[in-house]
Design a protein around this motif. Structure first.
Motif, PDB file in Angstrom:
ATOM      1  N   ASP A 162       6.283 -16.366 -14.893  1.00  4.81           N
ATOM      2  CA  ASP A 162       4.781 -16.606 -15.078  1.00  4.81           C
ATOM      3  C   ASP A 162       3.834 -15.667 -15.372  1.00  4.81           C
ATOM      4  OD1 ASP A 162       5.681 -19.354 -14.600  1.00  4.81           O
ATOM      5  OD2 ASP A 162       5.577 -18.828 -12.544  1.00  4.81           O
ATOM      6  N   GLU A 163       4.432 -14.338 -15.347  1.00  5.97           N
ATOM      7  CA  GLU A 163       3.581 -13.180 -15.481  1.00  5.97           C
ATOM      8  C   GLU A 163       4.144 -12.019 -16.013  1.00  5.97           C
ATOM      9  OE1 GLU A 163       0.819 -10.148 -13.073  1.00  5.97           O
ATOM     10  OE2 GLU A 163       0.440 -12.176 -12.377  1.00  5.97           O
ATOM     11  N   PHE A 164       3.848 -11.432 -17.135  1.00 11.10           N
ATOM     12  CA  PHE A 164       4.474 -10.148 -17.812  1.00 11.10           C
ATOM     13  C   PHE A 164       3.655  -9.463 -18.514  1.00 11.10           C
ATOM     14  CE2 PHE A 164       4.726 -13.790 -20.797  1.00 11.10           C
ATOM     15  CZ  PHE A 164       4.344 -13.095 -22.081  1.00 11.10           C
ATOM     16  N   ILE A 405      -3.087 -19.092 -21.021  1.00 10.77           N
ATOM     17  CA  ILE A 405      -2.916 -17.534 -21.098  1.00 10.77           C
ATOM     18  C   ILE A 405      -4.189 -16.896 -20.322  1.00 10.77           C
ATOM     19  CG2 ILE A 405      -2.403 -15.448 -22.262  1.00 10.77           C
ATOM     20  CD1 ILE A 405      -1.448 -17.213 -24.516  1.00 10.77           C
ATOM     21  N   GLN A 406      -3.933 -16.240 -19.303  1.00 13.95           N
ATOM     22  CA  GLN A 406      -4.969 -15.481 -18.294  1.00 13.95           C
ATOM     23  C   GLN A 406      -4.494 -14.276 -17.965  1.00 13.95           C
ATOM     24  OE1 GLN A 406      -7.943 -17.042 -17.684  1.00 13.95           O
ATOM     25  NE2 GLN A 406      -7.428 -19.315 -18.090  1.00 13.95           N
ATOM     26  N   PHE A 407      -5.368 -13.451 -17.530  1.00 15.87           N
ATOM     27  CA  PHE A 407      -5.059 -12.103 -17.174  1.00 15.87           C
ATOM     28  C   PHE A 407      -4.384 -12.084 -15.944  1.00 15.87           C
ATOM     29  CE2 PHE A 407      -9.314 -10.829 -19.172  1.00 15.87           C
ATOM     30  CZ  PHE A 407      -8.761  -9.990 -20.174  1.00 15.87           C
ATOM     31  N   GLY A 408      -3.419 -11.156 -15.745  1.00 15.60           N
ATOM     32  CA  GLY A 408      -2.400 -11.235 -14.616  1.00 15.60           C
ATOM     33  C   GLY A 408      -2.897 -10.026 -13.732  1.00 15.60           C
ATOM     34  N   THR A 409      -1.993  -9.681 -12.761  1.00 15.69           N
ATOM     35  CA  THR A 409      -2.360  -9.104 -11.625  1.00 15.69           C
ATOM     36  C   THR A 409      -3.206  -7.787 -11.968  1.00 15.69           C
ATOM     37  OG1 THR A 409      -0.350  -9.931 -10.564  1.00 15.69           O
ATOM     38  CG2 THR A 409      -1.345  -8.105  -9.504  1.00 15.69           C
ATOM     39  N   ARG A 410      -2.596  -6.736 -12.839  1.00  7.22           N
ATOM     40  CA  ARG A 410      -3.151  -5.688 -12.880  1.00  7.22           C
ATOM     41  C   ARG A 410      -4.345  -5.582 -13.931  1.00  7.22           C
ATOM     42  NH1 ARG A 410       1.527  -1.649 -14.907  1.00  7.22           N
ATOM     43  NH2 ARG A 410       2.216  -3.706 -16.055  1.00  7.22           N
ATOM     44  N   THR A 411      -5.552  -4.879 -13.626  1.00  4.61           N
ATOM     45  CA  THR A 411      -6.523  -4.972 -14.808  1.00  4.61           C
ATOM     46  C   THR A 411      -6.118  -4.199 -16.004  1.00  4.61           C
ATOM     47  OG1 THR A 411      -8.176  -4.942 -12.711  1.00  4.61           O
ATOM     48  CG2 THR A 411      -8.777  -4.187 -14.970  1.00  4.61           C
ATOM     49  N   PRO A 412      -6.428  -4.475 -17.140  1.00  3.24           N
ATOM     50  CA  PRO A 412      -6.266  -3.879 -18.215  1.00  3.24           C
ATOM     51  C   PRO A 412      -6.701  -2.502 -18.492  1.00  3.24           C
ATOM     52  CG  PRO A 412      -6.850  -6.031 -18.831  1.00  3.24           C
ATOM     53  CD  PRO A 412      -7.076  -5.961 -17.486  1.00  3.24           C
ATOM     54  N   VAL A 413      -6.166  -1.567 -18.650  1.00  5.90           N
ATOM     55  CA  VAL A 413      -6.529  -0.175 -18.873  1.00  5.90           C
ATOM     56  C   VAL A 413      -6.148   0.365 -20.235  1.00  5.90           C
ATOM     57  CG1 VAL A 413      -6.323   2.263 -17.909  1.00  5.90           C
ATOM     58  CG2 VAL A 413      -6.179   0.186 -16.385  1.00  5.90           C
ATOM     59  N   TYR A 414      -7.179   1.064 -20.823  1.00  6.10           N
ATOM     60  CA  TYR A 414      -6.862   1.517 -22.157  1.00  6.10           C
ATOM     61  C   TYR A 414      -6.195   3.035 -22.015  1.00  6.10           C
ATOM     62  CZ  TYR A 414      -9.484  -2.061 -24.449  1.00  6.10           C
ATOM     63  OH  TYR A 414      -9.841  -3.198 -24.963  1.00  6.10           O
ATOM     64  N   LYS A 415      -5.560   3.460 -22.974  1.00 11.96           N
ATOM     65  CA  LYS A 415      -4.897   4.779 -22.944  1.00 11.96           C
ATOM     66  C   LYS A 415      -6.051   5.733 -23.102  1.00 11.96           C
ATOM     67  CE  LYS A 415      -0.619   3.148 -25.108  1.00 11.96           C
ATOM     68  NZ  LYS A 415      -0.064   3.310 -26.551  1.00 11.96           N
ATOM     69  N   PRO A 416      -5.910   7.103 -22.609  1.00 17.14           N
ATOM     70  CA  PRO A 416      -6.889   8.016 -22.922  1.00 17.14           C
ATOM     71  C   PRO A 416      -7.284   8.586 -24.330  1.00 17.14           C
ATOM     72  CG  PRO A 416      -5.018   8.865 -21.995  1.00 17.14           C
ATOM     73  CD  PRO A 416      -4.823   7.503 -21.978  1.00 17.14           C
ATOM     74  N   LEU A 426      -1.019  -4.752 -20.270  1.00 19.09           N
ATOM     75  CA  LEU A 426      -1.878  -5.842 -20.423  1.00 19.09           C
ATOM     76  C   LEU A 426      -1.146  -6.930 -19.877  1.00 19.09           C
ATOM     77  CD1 LEU A 426      -4.282  -7.869 -21.118  1.00 19.09           C
ATOM     78  CD2 LEU A 426      -3.237  -8.012 -23.437  1.00 19.09           C
ATOM     79  N   ASP A 427      -1.270  -7.168 -18.366  1.00 11.91           N
ATOM     80  CA  ASP A 427      -0.470  -8.282 -17.741  1.00 11.91           C
ATOM     81  C   ASP A 427      -1.195  -9.582 -17.921  1.00 11.91           C
ATOM     82  OD1 ASP A 427       0.995  -6.300 -16.805  1.00 11.91           O
ATOM     83  OD2 ASP A 427       0.199  -6.201 -14.578  1.00 11.91           O
ATOM     84  N   ILE A 428      -0.335 -10.830 -18.456  1.00  8.21           N
ATOM     85  CA  ILE A 428      -0.876 -11.805 -18.236  1.00  8.21           C
ATOM     86  C   ILE A 428      -0.133 -12.940 -17.820  1.00  8.21           C
ATOM     87  CG2 ILE A 428      -1.624 -11.197 -21.001  1.00  8.21           C
ATOM     88  CD1 ILE A 428       0.784 -12.961 -22.069  1.00  8.21           C
ATOM     89  N   ARG A 429      -0.876 -13.766 -17.272  1.00  6.90           N
ATOM     90  CA  ARG A 429      -0.291 -15.279 -16.457  1.00  6.90           C
ATOM     91  C   ARG A 429      -0.181 -16.316 -17.308  1.00  6.90           C
ATOM     92  NH1 ARG A 429      -3.175 -14.830 -12.387  1.00  6.90           N
ATOM     93  NH2 ARG A 429      -2.047 -13.359 -11.218  1.00  6.90           N
ATOM     94  N   VAL A 430       0.750 -17.081 -17.505  1.00 14.67           N
ATOM     95  CA  VAL A 430       1.037 -18.151 -18.511  1.00 14.67           C
ATOM     96  C   VAL A 430       1.609 -19.375 -17.953  1.00 14.67           C
ATOM     97  CG1 VAL A 430       1.436 -16.355 -20.441  1.00 14.67           C
ATOM     98  CG2 VAL A 430       3.386 -17.201 -19.175  1.00 14.67           C
ATOM     99  N   GLU A 431       1.217 -20.295 -18.558  1.00 12.46           N
ATOM    100  CA  GLU A 431       1.969 -21.556 -18.178  1.00 12.46           C
ATOM    101  C   GLU A 431       2.197 -22.002 -19.671  1.00 12.46           C
ATOM    102  OE1 GLU A 431      -0.989 -24.515 -16.967  1.00 12.46           O
ATOM    103  OE2 GLU A 431      -1.642 -23.371 -15.266  1.00 12.46           O
TER     104      GLU A 431
END
Length: 452
Positions: A162-164, A405-416, A426-431
């Motif tokens: 459900d999340e990846f 499709i929603q954001f998952g557990t971790r907040t998205p973070v950009y590479k430096p 980009l963790d996403i939670r899906v149905e």
């Protein structure tokens, strides 16, 4: 740590702070691309630059920073004055504001022969003409069914979850499989190639550390060693891949040295991965942040091509491009001397209100969607049609398989990164949808193996 290094570490922050203060007093705006807040969201700074100082001399980098659409477009097209060849060692600077150490700059010159990205005509024209044979509309159209099957094979691997992480499970792998297959890389070597590509791509970033630079050089040697084997094998056993086509062109009399072939293959692998990976990641993040746009695309799938252009505009995979001034050139009230670096803010140009109505808004129905994300002029990205197709297929597969499709557990973070803007994860939670894979080409065992 040596005394000299200790002193440099202590003095650098003071020097940078003083230069930034000078910059603020002179123009009312600061462009400091190593600021974590800028990396997380560069767009407010772009807006300030466009409004207050669209031709912005940067005391830290020594570059003329250009942020408006028409101006960026004009410089990109003017290859006779603004060169893609790296400037002299003495004028090259890091984005941190300190000059690149000459020994490091010379290492870059000696270790890494420039690809077509770092060349001007006639060498650029010759190499691009050879490589373009693999990126014709006909060649890319032939790949569509296989790309679609590969995308679904990758999503099959997260079936039941459900999340990846979208980046690790789809966005980074799909373009790797596709470009590796185009080049002729065996299936079992593609994961290794992705790891090499990630390391090597850092060479484009001005905030490259000495440690990362060593890794780039080592990866470059590994690439070359590997490709020499592939080239030797294809000379005796040609196949339907890019290496074989380049060898064929060589035998027909076109000039292509072994070194040029190796550096071209290395470029294609890296460029073919990074831009598409970031298009998929940045694009889905933007859609999740604008759920009404995500739902509109779900309800009106015929908008997909327009949506790709808007996502490229809204959060471009490539944020910055650079040129070196060849001849003295007057631009606005500034006189650019030969050797003067120019920093072109692609991300800023893509949100210029003189070119786009309500540019800070994501609108997949936008009609003025002429983004500049793949460049302009003779260096316009050769693989842009392939990147667009891969992005289109990725989003179609995601919307087909998942009802939500929603954001998952971790907040998205950009590479430096400063040049290539993309997410670490980009963790996403899906149905899941009950109608998945309608009209999709079924993934074969070979496709699944390639995705792994």
């Amino acid at each position: 740590m040596s005394l000299r290094t200790t002193i440099r570490s202590a003095v650098a922050p003071v020097y940078i702070k003083a230069r930034l203060m000078q910059e603020r007093l002179q123009s009312g705006v600061v462009w400091y691309p190593l600021d974590p807040d800028f990396i997380a969201n560069p767009y407010p700074t772009y807006r300030e630059l466009r409004e207050r100082d669209p031709f912005h001399p940067s005391p830290l980098t020594g570059a003329m920073v250009i942020s408006r659409y028409d101006d960026v477009d004009s410089v990109l097209r003017n290859y006779k004055v603004f060169s893609n060849v790296r400037g002299p060692v003495a004028t090259r600077r890091r984005a941190s504001g300190r000059p690149v150490r000459e020994d490091i700059a010379e290492q870059i010159e000696n270790e890494l022969q420039p690809s077509m990205l770092g060349l001007d005509p006639p060498d650029h024209t010759r190499l691009r003409g050879l490589v373009s044979r693999a990126f014709t509309p006909r060649q890319i159209a032939k790949m569509e069914d296989h790309i679609r099957a590969t995308a679904h094979a990758l999503l099959d691997e997260v079936e039941g979850q459900d999340e990846f992480d979208l980046m690790g499970n789809l966005a980074a792998l799909l373009p790797t499989v596709v470009i590796a297959e185009m080049i002729g890389v065996p299936t079992e070597d593609r994961q290794q190639f992705k790891e090499w590509s990630d390391k090597f791509a850092r060479v484009l970033e001005p905030n490259l550390t000495s440690s990362e630079l060593s890794g780039v050089f080592e990866t470059g040697r590994l690439f070359d060693e590997y490709f020499r084997g592939i080239v030797a094998e294809r000379r005796g056993n040609p196949q339907d891949d890019l290496v074989s086509r380049l060898i064929e062109a060589e035998e027909e009399g076109d000039k292509l040295t072994e070194s040029e072939m190796l550096v071209t293959l290395r470029l294609l692998l890296v460029a073919g991965n990074e831009t598409t990976t970031n298009l998929i990641g940045n694009g889905l993040k933007s859609l999740i942040e604008h759920p009404e746009q995500l739902e509109l695309l779900r309800q009106r799938p015929e908008l997909i091509d327009n949506a790709i252009e808007e996502l490229l505009r809204y959060d471009s995979p490539v944020q910055l491009d650079g040129r070196t001034t060849l001849d003295e050139f007057q631009i606005d009230r500034h006189t650019l001397k030969p050797g003067r670096p120019v920093s072109l803010l692609i991300g800023g140009a893509n949100r210029d209100p003189e070119e786009f109505s309500d540019p800070e808004t994501l609108d997949i129905t936008r009609e003025d969607a002429g983004n500049i994300s793949f460049g302009r002029g003779i260096h316009h990205c050769l693989g842009a049609p392939l990147a667009r197709l891969e992005g289109k297929i990725a989003f179609e597969a995601l919307l087909e398989r998942f009802d939500d499709i929603q954001f998952g557990t971790r907040t998205p973070v950009y590479k430096p990164n400063i040049v290539l803007r993309g997410l670490k994860h980009l963790d996403i939670r899906v149905e899941r949808s009950g109608n998945r894979r309608i009209g999709a080409t079924e993934a074969t065992p070979e496709t699944v193996a390639a995705a792994d």
